[in-house]
Design an enzyme around this catalytic site. Structure first.
Site, mmCIF file in Angstrom:
data_model
loop_
_atom_site.group_PDB
_atom_site.id
_atom_site.type_symbol
_atom_site.label_atom_id
_atom_site.label_comp_id
_atom_site.label_asym_id
_atom_site.label_seq_id
_atom_site.Cartn_x
_atom_site.Cartn_y
_atom_site.Cartn_z
ATOM 1 N N ARG A 1 -19.250 26.098 -18.644
ATOM 2 C CA ARG A 1 -17.853 26.168 -19.092
ATOM 3 C C ARG A 1 -17.074 27.313 -18.442
ATOM 4 O O ARG A 1 -15.864 27.420 -18.611
ATOM 5 C CB ARG A 1 -17.801 26.355 -20.620
ATOM 6 C CG ARG A 1 -18.413 25.205 -21.375
ATOM 7 C CD ARG A 1 -18.349 25.478 -22.848
ATOM 8 N NE ARG A 1 -17.010 25.348 -23.359
ATOM 9 C CZ ARG A 1 -16.499 24.238 -23.872
ATOM 10 N NH1 ARG A 1 -17.242 23.165 -23.957
ATOM 11 N NH2 ARG A 1 -15.272 24.186 -24.313
ATOM 12 N N HIS B 1 -1.057 5.542 10.802
ATOM 13 C CA HIS B 1 0.327 5.862 10.420
ATOM 14 C C HIS B 1 0.525 7.366 10.236
ATOM 15 O O HIS B 1 1.478 7.793 9.604
ATOM 16 C CB HIS B 1 0.713 5.102 9.152
ATOM 17 C CG HIS B 1 0.688 3.620 9.340
ATOM 18 N ND1 HIS B 1 1.638 2.937 10.069
ATOM 19 C CD2 HIS B 1 -0.210 2.678 8.951
ATOM 20 C CE1 HIS B 1 1.347 1.644 10.106
ATOM 21 N NE2 HIS B 1 0.222 1.470 9.432
ATOM 22 N N LYS C 1 -16.482 23.360 -15.715
ATOM 23 C CA LYS C 1 -16.804 21.982 -16.058
ATOM 24 C C LYS C 1 -15.761 21.375 -16.990
ATOM 25 O O LYS C 1 -15.349 20.242 -16.829
ATOM 26 C CB LYS C 1 -18.184 21.957 -16.721
ATOM 27 C CG LYS C 1 -18.657 20.588 -17.141
ATOM 28 C CD LYS C 1 -19.079 19.793 -15.940
ATOM 29 C CE LYS C 1 -19.523 18.396 -16.272
ATOM 30 N NZ LYS C 1 -19.546 17.548 -15.080
ATOM 31 N N CYS D 1 -14.612 28.546 -20.757
ATOM 32 C CA CYS D 1 -15.157 29.631 -21.568
ATOM 33 C C CYS D 1 -16.093 29.048 -22.629
ATOM 34 O O CYS D 1 -15.857 27.949 -23.123
ATOM 35 C CB CYS D 1 -14.090 30.446 -22.277
ATOM 36 S SG CYS D 1 -12.871 31.150 -21.192
ATOM 37 N N GLU E 1 -13.183 9.833 -4.121
ATOM 38 C CA GLU E 1 -14.154 10.531 -4.961
ATOM 39 C C GLU E 1 -15.153 11.315 -4.085
ATOM 40 O O GLU E 1 -15.522 12.438 -4.420
ATOM 41 C CB GLU E 1 -14.863 9.521 -5.874
ATOM 42 C CG GLU E 1 -16.003 10.055 -6.709
ATOM 43 C CD GLU E 1 -15.635 11.207 -7.643
ATOM 44 O OE1 GLU E 1 -14.455 11.523 -7.810
ATOM 45 O OE2 GLU E 1 -16.577 11.825 -8.193
ATOM 46 N N LYS F 1 -15.791 15.349 -4.191
ATOM 47 C CA LYS F 1 -17.134 15.916 -4.397
ATOM 48 C C LYS F 1 -17.435 16.960 -3.332
ATOM 49 O O LYS F 1 -17.873 18.067 -3.633
ATOM 50 C CB LYS F 1 -18.213 14.839 -4.302
ATOM 51 C CG LYS F 1 -18.636 14.006 -5.468
ATOM 52 C CD LYS F 1 -19.021 14.624 -6.738
ATOM 53 C CE LYS F 1 -17.857 15.072 -7.544
ATOM 54 N NZ LYS F 1 -17.489 14.271 -8.688
ATOM 55 N N GLU G 1 -15.157 20.223 -3.574
ATOM 56 C CA GLU G 1 -15.274 21.124 -4.727
ATOM 57 C C GLU G 1 -16.546 21.968 -4.702
ATOM 58 O O GLU G 1 -16.573 23.056 -5.254
ATOM 59 C CB GLU G 1 -15.118 20.394 -6.070
ATOM 60 C CG GLU G 1 -16.261 19.550 -6.521
ATOM 61 C CD GLU G 1 -16.044 18.938 -7.908
ATOM 62 O OE1 GLU G 1 -15.512 19.608 -8.794
ATOM 63 O OE2 GLU G 1 -16.418 17.763 -8.083
ATOM 64 N N ASN H 1 -11.822 31.361 -27.083
ATOM 65 C CA ASN H 1 -11.547 30.315 -26.076
ATOM 66 C C ASN H 1 -10.135 29.811 -26.332
ATOM 67 O O ASN H 1 -9.752 29.640 -27.488
ATOM 68 C CB ASN H 1 -12.496 29.125 -26.235
ATOM 69 C CG ASN H 1 -13.886 29.430 -25.746
ATOM 70 O OD1 ASN H 1 -14.144 30.498 -25.203
ATOM 71 N ND2 ASN H 1 -14.781 28.490 -25.957
ATOM 72 N N GLY H 2 -9.429 29.507 -25.259
ATOM 73 C CA GLY H 2 -8.068 28.991 -25.414
ATOM 74 C C GLY H 2 -7.069 29.994 -24.862
ATOM 75 O O GLY H 2 -7.444 30.975 -24.209
ATOM 76 N N TRP I 1 -14.050 31.997 -18.195
ATOM 77 C CA TRP I 1 -13.347 31.469 -17.020
ATOM 78 C C TRP I 1 -11.941 32.047 -17.127
ATOM 79 O O TRP I 1 -11.191 31.712 -18.040
ATOM 80 C CB TRP I 1 -13.316 29.948 -17.069
ATOM 81 C CG TRP I 1 -12.747 29.318 -15.830
ATOM 82 C CD1 TRP I 1 -13.444 28.959 -14.715
ATOM 83 C CD2 TRP I 1 -11.390 28.956 -15.580
ATOM 84 N NE1 TRP I 1 -12.592 28.403 -13.785
ATOM 85 C CE2 TRP I 1 -11.328 28.386 -14.289
ATOM 86 C CE3 TRP I 1 -10.204 29.066 -16.317
ATOM 87 C CZ2 TRP I 1 -10.141 27.929 -13.723
ATOM 88 C CZ3 TRP I 1 -9.020 28.602 -15.743
ATOM 89 C CH2 TRP I 1 -9.000 28.042 -14.463
HETATM 90 C C1 AGP Z 1 -15.461 16.404 -11.171
HETATM 91 O O1 AGP Z 1 -16.382 16.577 -10.158
HETATM 92 C C2 AGP Z 1 -14.551 17.491 -11.374
HETATM 93 N N1 AGP Z 1 -15.213 18.722 -11.611
HETATM 94 C C3 AGP Z 1 -13.305 17.270 -12.199
HETATM 95 O O2 AGP Z 1 -12.422 16.566 -11.362
HETATM 96 C C4 AGP Z 1 -13.395 16.521 -13.540
HETATM 97 O O3 AGP Z 1 -13.734 15.193 -13.337
HETATM 98 C C5 AGP Z 1 -12.047 16.639 -14.279
HETATM 99 O O4 AGP Z 1 -11.786 17.981 -14.554
HETATM 100 C C6 AGP Z 1 -11.985 15.824 -15.551
HETATM 101 O O5 AGP Z 1 -12.963 16.227 -16.459
HETATM 102 P P1 AGP Z 1 -13.291 15.344 -17.729
HETATM 103 O O6 AGP Z 1 -13.893 14.070 -17.227
HETATM 104 O O7 AGP Z 1 -14.257 16.143 -18.532
HETATM 105 O O8 AGP Z 1 -12.002 15.093 -18.439
#
Ligand code: AGP
Length: 568
Positions: A27, A472, A563, A2, A449, A453, A456, A100-101, A74
């Site tokens: 956000r 395995h 984000k 948010c 990783e 990517k 998501e 927010n929160g 969000w």
């Molecule tokens: C990354 O592509 C993701 N969107 C997510 O995993 C992110 O890295 C995670 O939420 C941690 O965020 P931060 O680095 O701002 O703490």
């Protein structure tokens, strides 16, 4: 999660609020709304969907006025609908609020104070409670109401009896105020008003602000306070050249690496902080957690126990933390709630590695190493991940008294990205039902990783597996609808990896090798083994982005995600 934006000045608030929301949309983007004071009343327009949708509504019906608050959401409590979108008011519209929160005890408060509400949002309860607070002074109302809250909040509030004043309150969720001439801006991320202001104030927990035209006053629970002003740090300038932020942010990686490497010189004293350290915990979420997995490899030479922990798990586990334990928290945003809650648990040496100065995690940790990746707004982290790996590499060089060799890395990553075109590979990915990423050692971390990517932003159900572990269990999934990317950047493991490729192809699967040798399907530039992980992720970040675009999605704003994950 948010975004809050606010404005008080002489200009029309509407356009500024919308611009602020667009900057903050990373956000959260499931609904948005604005409230503007005009002629002693507060008008609200809100809409489900992205800020773009709200803009369409505002084309038909403008809101006039110079004082306003805005929000991009969000969803946590209640569906992402127009009704649940912010700003919220009490039933008599005495109080208008963006938040927010999360107020964890909102249902208890609603019952105890017999509050009438029409939405499913915890925020409406805050507005309703403020509306019935008996105090005459609005600031006192806020101070007393917030005493009743369990949870986190950044609040911007307009009372209908003081329509030209915006009140602020903050606990855990970030909130900042910038001033430029007569214009005053409020935001949950100072970057959103950076274009207008040279400096800004940061509210700390349990602080409040009362803002009217050309005047900002700050308070703590008991009195008026003076606050220190913060300057924006210079970051490298970059152009938005592509349609999507994620494309730009990947291309910015070499600049981000260069800036981060140079800026690291300011943190060389951190070496002393490692004196007497008897064990290290590396704690983070998502992509930042993957950089911790590499961090462990970079720091292994210290010959002390090093543990990597996912923040949302760490806080529930038992640990052997004493005064000589060092906990390193990695977070691009510096605001991730799961990570932040772990910092608070650790009564030992604490070090933050973040990309955002003055973020909550940097405040909570005793020491910080700041990266200079530049503002990262696409939900999928790319250039910040590369910089996190670089920081661990630089830390290793510093602690070992070794010369860091970053120039070749920066040059080779730039040359590589300049000619990288994965459009045709991305279209092939779409022909497969199952995608896997495999590798050994560090390459397995890159595989993890890469899988994160791709899933998501393209919503493809893909997985990562250590190459040797395939037989395995996971090999049972392999058939002619399976595409496996095998990452192979370690010379001594090439022959083993070629055997794995044969195992896959014998089961009808397609296996493409990414490696720093000519026979690879995705040929990577060659660098020392320490620096290869920073290069080997690049094609998979680009591939994920391209697949997402070819599937017709916006890679910057994947469904269900945000984000900055500021809820636990
Ligand atoms: C990354 O592509 C993701 N969107 C997510 O995993 C992110 O890295 C995670 O939420 C941690 O965020 P931060 O680095 O701002 O703490």
């Amino acid at each position: 999660m948010c975004g809050i934006f606010g404005y008080i000045g002489k200009k029309d608030a509407e356009n500024l609020l919308i611009e602020g929301l667009e900057n903050l949309e990373y956000r959260g983007y499931d609904s948005a709304g604005i409230a503007i004071s005009n002629n002693n009343k507060v008008d609200i327009i809100k809409h489900a969907g992205k800020v773009e949708e709200l803009k369409k509504v505002l084309k038909e019906k403008h809101l006039l006025g110079n004082v306003g608050i805005a929000h991009t959401r969000w969803a946590t409590h209640g569906l992402p609908s127009e009704l649940n979108a912010h700003p919220h008011t009490d039933i008599l519209k005495k109080v208008t609020i963006v938040h927010n929160g999360i107020i964890e005890n909102y249902l208890e408060l609603k019952k105890e104070y017999n509050l009438k509400t029409i939405t499913q949002s915890d925020t409406e309860v805050i507005a309703s409670l403020l509306a019935i607070m008996p105090e005459k002074d609005n600031l006192e109302k806020i101070k007393n109401a917030t005493k009743l809250f369990k949870g986190t909040y950044a609040l911007a509030i307009i009372f209908s009896n003081e329509p030209n004043i915006i009140y602020l309150a903050k606990k855990e969720s970030p909130l900042m105020v910038g001033k430029s001439g007569d214009d005053i801006f409020i935001s949950s991320d100072a970057n959103a008003f950076k274009k207008y202001c040279k400096d800004f104030y940061i509210l700390k927990n349990n602080e409040f602000a009362k803002i009217k035209y050309n005047k900002i006053e700050f308070f703590n629970k008991s009195k008026k306070i003076n606050k220190k002003i913060n300057k924006f740090l210079n970051t490298f300038s970059f152009e938005n050249k592509n349609k999507y932020l994620m494309q730009d942010e990947i291309v910015q990686t070499p600049d981000a690496l260069r800036e981060t490497a140079t800026f690291f010189n300011n943190f060389k004293n951190i070496k002393n902080y490692f004196n007497n350290v008897n064990k290290i915990y590396l704690v983070a979420c998502g992509t930042a957690y993957h950089s911790c997995l590499f961090g462990k490899k970079y720091l292994e030479f210290l010959n002390i126990p090093i543990f990597t922990e996912i923040a949302s798990e760490f806080k529930y586990s038992k640990h052997l933390i004493d005064k000589n334990t060092l906990c390193i928290f990695v977070s691009q945003s510096g605001e991730t709630a799961d990570t932040l809650s772990c910092v608070k648990k650790c009564k030992c040496k604490t070090l933050a590695i973040t990309n955002v100065p003055n973020s909550s995690i940097t405040f909570a940790c005793k020491k910080t190493i700041l990266m200079k990746a530049g503002w990262e707004r696409a939900v999928a982290s790319t250039k910040a991940y590369s910089c996190q790996l670089l920081v661990f590499y630089l830390l290793k060089c510093l602690l070992k008294n070794e010369k860091a060799k970053t120039n070749t890395l920066i040059r080779k990553s730039k040359e590589y990205l300049n000619k990288l075109n994965l459009k045709s590979l991305a279209s092939k990915v779409l022909n497969y039902e199952k995608i896997m990423f495999i590798g050994r050692q560090g390459d397995y971390i890159t595989a993890k990783e890469s899988a994160l990517k791709l899933k998501e932003i393209s919503y493809i159900n893909c997985t990562a597996c250590p190459s040797g572990e395939l037989k395995h269990g996971t090999l049972a999934l392999v058939d002619d609808k399976t595409l496996i990317f095998l990452i192979s950047t370690q010379k001594n493991l090439i022959s083993k990896n070629l055997l794995t490729k044969e195992e896959i192809e014998a089961r009808g699967g397609k296996c493409l090798i990414a490696g720093d040798f000519d026979e690879a399907d995705i040929v990577l530039p060659h660098l020392s083994s320490d620096l290869m992980p920073i290069i080997s992720i690049l094609p998979f970040q680009s591939l994920a982005c391209e697949v997402s675009i070819q599937k017709g999605y916006n890679p910057d704003k994947p469904r269900n995600l945000s984000k900055s994950v500021t809820v636990e």
